[in-house]
Design a protein around this motif. Structure first.
Motif, PDB file in Angstrom:
ATOM      1  N   SER A  60      51.186  39.179  32.502  1.00 45.25           N
ATOM      2  CA  SER A  60      50.236  38.077  32.499  1.00 45.25           C
ATOM      3  C   SER A  60      50.699  36.957  33.424  1.00 45.25           C
ATOM      4  CB  SER A  60      50.068  37.533  31.076  1.00 45.25           C
ATOM      5  OG  SER A  60      49.305  36.343  31.068  1.00 45.25           O
ATOM      6  N   HIS A  61      51.986  36.626  33.344  1.00 50.79           N
ATOM      7  CA  HIS A  61      52.504  35.548  34.195  1.00 50.79           C
ATOM      8  C   HIS A  61      52.404  35.916  35.674  1.00 50.79           C
ATOM      9  CE1 HIS A  61      54.891  31.876  34.797  1.00 50.79           C
ATOM     10  NE2 HIS A  61      55.399  32.513  35.833  1.00 50.79           N
ATOM     11  N   ARG A  62      52.710  37.155  36.003  1.00 47.83           N
ATOM     12  CA  ARG A  62      52.603  37.580  37.403  1.00 47.83           C
ATOM     13  C   ARG A  62      51.169  37.429  37.917  1.00 47.83           C
ATOM     14  NH1 ARG A  62      57.088  36.532  39.373  1.00 47.83           N
ATOM     15  NH2 ARG A  62      58.792  38.028  39.201  1.00 47.83           N
ATOM     16  N   LEU A  63      50.201  37.796  37.095  1.00 50.30           N
ATOM     17  CA  LEU A  63      48.805  37.690  37.523  1.00 50.30           C
ATOM     18  C   LEU A  63      48.366  36.229  37.632  1.00 50.30           C
ATOM     19  CD1 LEU A  63      47.304  40.612  35.434  1.00 50.30           C
ATOM     20  CD2 LEU A  63      47.550  40.535  37.927  1.00 50.30           C
ATOM     21  N   GLN A  64      48.891  35.382  36.733  1.00 45.14           N
ATOM     22  CA  GLN A  64      48.548  33.963  36.807  1.00 45.14           C
ATOM     23  C   GLN A  64      49.030  33.346  38.115  1.00 45.14           C
ATOM     24  OE1 GLN A  64      49.761  31.802  33.195  1.00 45.14           O
ATOM     25  NE2 GLN A  64      49.610  33.735  32.093  1.00 45.14           N
ATOM     26  N   GLU A  65      50.078  33.904  38.689  1.00 48.37           N
ATOM     27  CA  GLU A  65      50.605  33.367  39.942  1.00 48.37           C
ATOM     28  C   GLU A  65      49.632  33.536  41.108  1.00 48.37           C
ATOM     29  OE1 GLU A  65      55.416  33.921  39.208  1.00 48.37           O
ATOM     30  OE2 GLU A  65      54.302  35.526  40.182  1.00 48.37           O
ATOM     31  N   TRP A  66      48.594  34.347  40.914  1.00 51.11           N
ATOM     32  CA  TRP A  66      47.596  34.520  41.977  1.00 51.11           C
ATOM     33  C   TRP A  66      46.575  33.386  42.006  1.00 51.11           C
ATOM     34  CZ3 TRP A  66      47.495  37.111  46.271  1.00 51.11           C
ATOM     35  CH2 TRP A  66      48.317  38.244  46.406  1.00 51.11           C
ATOM     36  N   CYS A  67      46.572  32.538  40.982  1.00 52.12           N
ATOM     37  CA  CYS A  67      45.628  31.423  40.973  1.00 52.12           C
ATOM     38  C   CYS A  67      45.845  30.545  42.213  1.00 52.12           C
ATOM     39  CB  CYS A  67      45.804  30.583  39.707  1.00 52.12           C
ATOM     40  SG  CYS A  67      45.194  31.395  38.227  1.00 52.12           S
ATOM     41  N   THR A  68      44.787  30.301  42.930  1.00 54.21           N
ATOM     42  CA  THR A  68      44.713  29.571  44.213  1.00 54.21           C
ATOM     43  C   THR A  68      45.262  30.387  45.381  1.00 54.21           C
ATOM     44  OG1 THR A  68      46.875  28.415  44.252  1.00 54.21           O
ATOM     45  CG2 THR A  68      45.113  27.383  42.972  1.00 54.21           C
ATOM     46  N   HIS A  69      45.649  31.649  45.154  1.00 56.29           N
ATOM     47  CA  HIS A  69      46.193  32.466  46.240  1.00 56.29           C
ATOM     48  C   HIS A  69      45.423  33.770  46.473  1.00 56.29           C
ATOM     49  CE1 HIS A  69      49.723  29.929  46.688  1.00 56.29           C
ATOM     50  NE2 HIS A  69      49.889  29.958  45.382  1.00 56.29           N
ATOM     51  N   ALA A  70      44.477  34.097  45.615  1.00 59.18           N
ATOM     52  CA  ALA A  70      43.735  35.351  45.761  1.00 59.18           C
ATOM     53  C   ALA A  70      42.862  35.311  47.015  1.00 59.18           C
ATOM     54  CB  ALA A  70      42.874  35.600  44.529  1.00 59.18           C
ATOM     55  N   PRO A  71      42.480  36.485  47.539  1.00 55.06           N
ATOM     56  CA  PRO A  71      41.743  36.526  48.808  1.00 55.06           C
ATOM     57  C   PRO A  71      40.322  35.990  48.732  1.00 55.06           C
ATOM     58  CG  PRO A  71      41.954  38.727  47.881  1.00 55.06           C
ATOM     59  CD  PRO A  71      42.837  37.840  47.062  1.00 55.06           C
ATOM     60  N   GLU A  72      39.763  35.929  47.546  1.00 48.37           N
ATOM     61  CA  GLU A  72      38.411  35.381  47.402  1.00 48.37           C
ATOM     62  C   GLU A  72      38.272  34.786  46.011  1.00 48.37           C
ATOM     63  OE1 GLU A  72      35.885  39.347  46.183  1.00 48.37           O
ATOM     64  OE2 GLU A  72      36.315  39.033  48.318  1.00 48.37           O
ATOM     65  N   LEU A  73      37.342  33.857  45.836  1.00 49.18           N
ATOM     66  CA  LEU A  73      37.202  33.121  44.582  1.00 49.18           C
ATOM     67  C   LEU A  73      36.884  34.054  43.416  1.00 49.18           C
ATOM     68  CD1 LEU A  73      37.132  30.466  43.054  1.00 49.18           C
ATOM     69  CD2 LEU A  73      34.733  30.198  43.745  1.00 49.18           C
ATOM     70  N   GLU A  74      35.993  35.002  43.625  1.00 52.39           N
ATOM     71  CA  GLU A  74      35.615  35.906  42.547  1.00 52.39           C
ATOM     72  C   GLU A  74      36.824  36.696  42.039  1.00 52.39           C
ATOM     73  OE1 GLU A  74      32.396  39.483  41.560  1.00 52.39           O
ATOM     74  OE2 GLU A  74      32.575  38.666  43.585  1.00 52.39           O
ATOM     75  N   GLU A  75      37.677  37.129  42.972  1.00 51.73           N
ATOM     76  CA  GLU A  75      38.850  37.879  42.573  1.00 51.73           C
ATOM     77  C   GLU A  75      39.878  36.991  41.890  1.00 51.73           C
ATOM     78  OE1 GLU A  75      41.071  41.205  41.845  1.00 51.73           O
ATOM     79  OE2 GLU A  75      38.971  40.904  42.360  1.00 51.73           O
ATOM     80  N   GLU A  76      39.949  35.746  42.300  1.00 48.08           N
ATOM     81  CA  GLU A  76      40.857  34.812  41.639  1.00 48.08           C
ATOM     82  C   GLU A  76      40.467  34.631  40.176  1.00 48.08           C
ATOM     83  OE1 GLU A  76      41.653  30.168  42.349  1.00 48.08           O
ATOM     84  OE2 GLU A  76      42.414  31.511  43.911  1.00 48.08           O
ATOM     85  N   VAL A  77      39.181  34.509  39.921  1.00 44.93           N
ATOM     86  CA  VAL A  77      38.696  34.382  38.541  1.00 44.93           C
ATOM     87  C   VAL A  77      38.979  35.660  37.758  1.00 44.93           C
ATOM     88  CG1 VAL A  77      36.641  34.101  37.115  1.00 44.93           C
ATOM     89  CG2 VAL A  77      36.937  32.679  39.141  1.00 44.93           C
ATOM     90  N   ALA A  78      38.757  36.812  38.384  1.00 42.47           N
ATOM     91  CA  ALA A  78      38.984  38.086  37.704  1.00 42.47           C
ATOM     92  C   ALA A  78      40.449  38.251  37.309  1.00 42.47           C
ATOM     93  CB  ALA A  78      38.548  39.245  38.600  1.00 42.47           C
TER      94      ALA A  78
END
Length: 290
Positions: A60-78
């Motif tokens: 969970s923590h590893r995935l949270q680290e993608w917040c503001t770094h994902a390639p697109e907004l929809e994927e960041e939310v997912a």
């Protein structure tokens, strides 16, 4: 359909388990006796719940680290929603571990006040995120394996563990499908995306041997009808991974023999760094609430 407020819209059961909050806010343990079943080894149950809870918490923590770094907004939310699902699972499992061990420790104590050597998560969960392809392939491998375990745990002789698994299966099924979709999109996409996905798979594959190694605690709980021997899930996981890799035009690496590491507290330096970030506030202000 109209609602009086946004909270009603979120909590309304519309059968859509793909929406992060679609599984509802109902307590999955409502009406279930929290007592450890007669004859079940409390220490083994606590250790087993720690293993499963630590897997979820660290991932969970590893995935949270993608917040503001994902390639697109929809994927960041997912990714954030998947991380929240796993955090919820971690809370339930760590709370169950605390009840089973009966030492006065709760979920916060187990999450924030244990050192890296006391964590029992698999190495796949703690590895640094890498690029988006790396995290996507990692999520595919992790979710495919976890879903196979949770599906079997719905028949656990521990009613609490069975209820946690029943709730979690709905969530992790989406995690796996989401990761599979992206793995296929990357693998069967451009030359660059294909190469990055293949590199990620090659780099991560050595960590998969640990997923199917049977720890003594897992064997003991499986023999008691309360846990799952991960070796029994390997054939199912292989079939799913093979299908995804074929569609993604990715080459499956050579088999990796089972081996134990994280379940015995052996971790990479990456976990210590992760915990320093995750536990810093709680350790700086022990006992604080907000």
């Amino acid at each position: 359909m109209s609602f009086d407020n946004a909270f009603d819209a979120l909590t309304q059961d519309d059968g859509d388990t793909r929406w992060a909050f679609g599984t509802g806010f109902d307590d999955p343990l409502a009406g279930i006796d929290p007592a450890v079943p007669e004859g079940l080894d409390r220490a083994a149950l606590a250790a087993y719940c720690l293993m499963l809870g630590d897997d979820a918490l660290v991932m969970s923590h590893r995935l949270q680290e993608w917040c503001t770094h994902a390639p697109e907004l929809e994927e960041e939310v997912a990714l954030a929603n998947i991380a929240l699902d796993l955090l919820g699972q971690a809370r339930l499992l760590l709370a169950r571990a605390g009840v089973a061990e009966d030492k006065g420790r709760g979920e916060d104590d187990l999450a924030y006040f244990r050192d890296a050597s006391d964590f029992r998560n698999v190495g796949l969960a703690e590895a640094d995120n890498g690029d988006f392809a790396y995290s996507t392939v990692r999520l595919l491998l992790f979710a495919t394996w976890r879903l196979a375990l949770l599906d079997r745990l719905t028949a656990s002789g521990d009613p609490v563990l069975a209820a946690i698994a029943a709730k979690s299966v709905k969530e992790v099924a989406y995690h796996r499908d989401h990761a599979a979709m992206w793995t296929i999109r990357l693998g069967d996409g451009t030359g660059l995306s294909h190469d990055r996905a293949q590199t990620a798979l090659d780099d991560l594959w050595p960590l998969t041997g640990e997923l199917f190694a049977t720890h003594e605690v897992e064997r003991r709980l499986a023999d008691a009808g309360a846990g799952v021997d991960p070796a029994d899930a390997r054939e199912e996981c292989d079939a799913v991974i093979d299908e995804v890799l074929a569609r993604a035009t990715l080459r499956r690496p050579a088999p990796v023999p089972p081996h134990l590491a994280g379940r015995d507290g052996a971790h990479s330096a990456a976990l210590a760094c992760l915990l320093a970030e995750m536990q810093g506030l709680a350790r700086e202000h022990p006992g604080a609430t907000w």
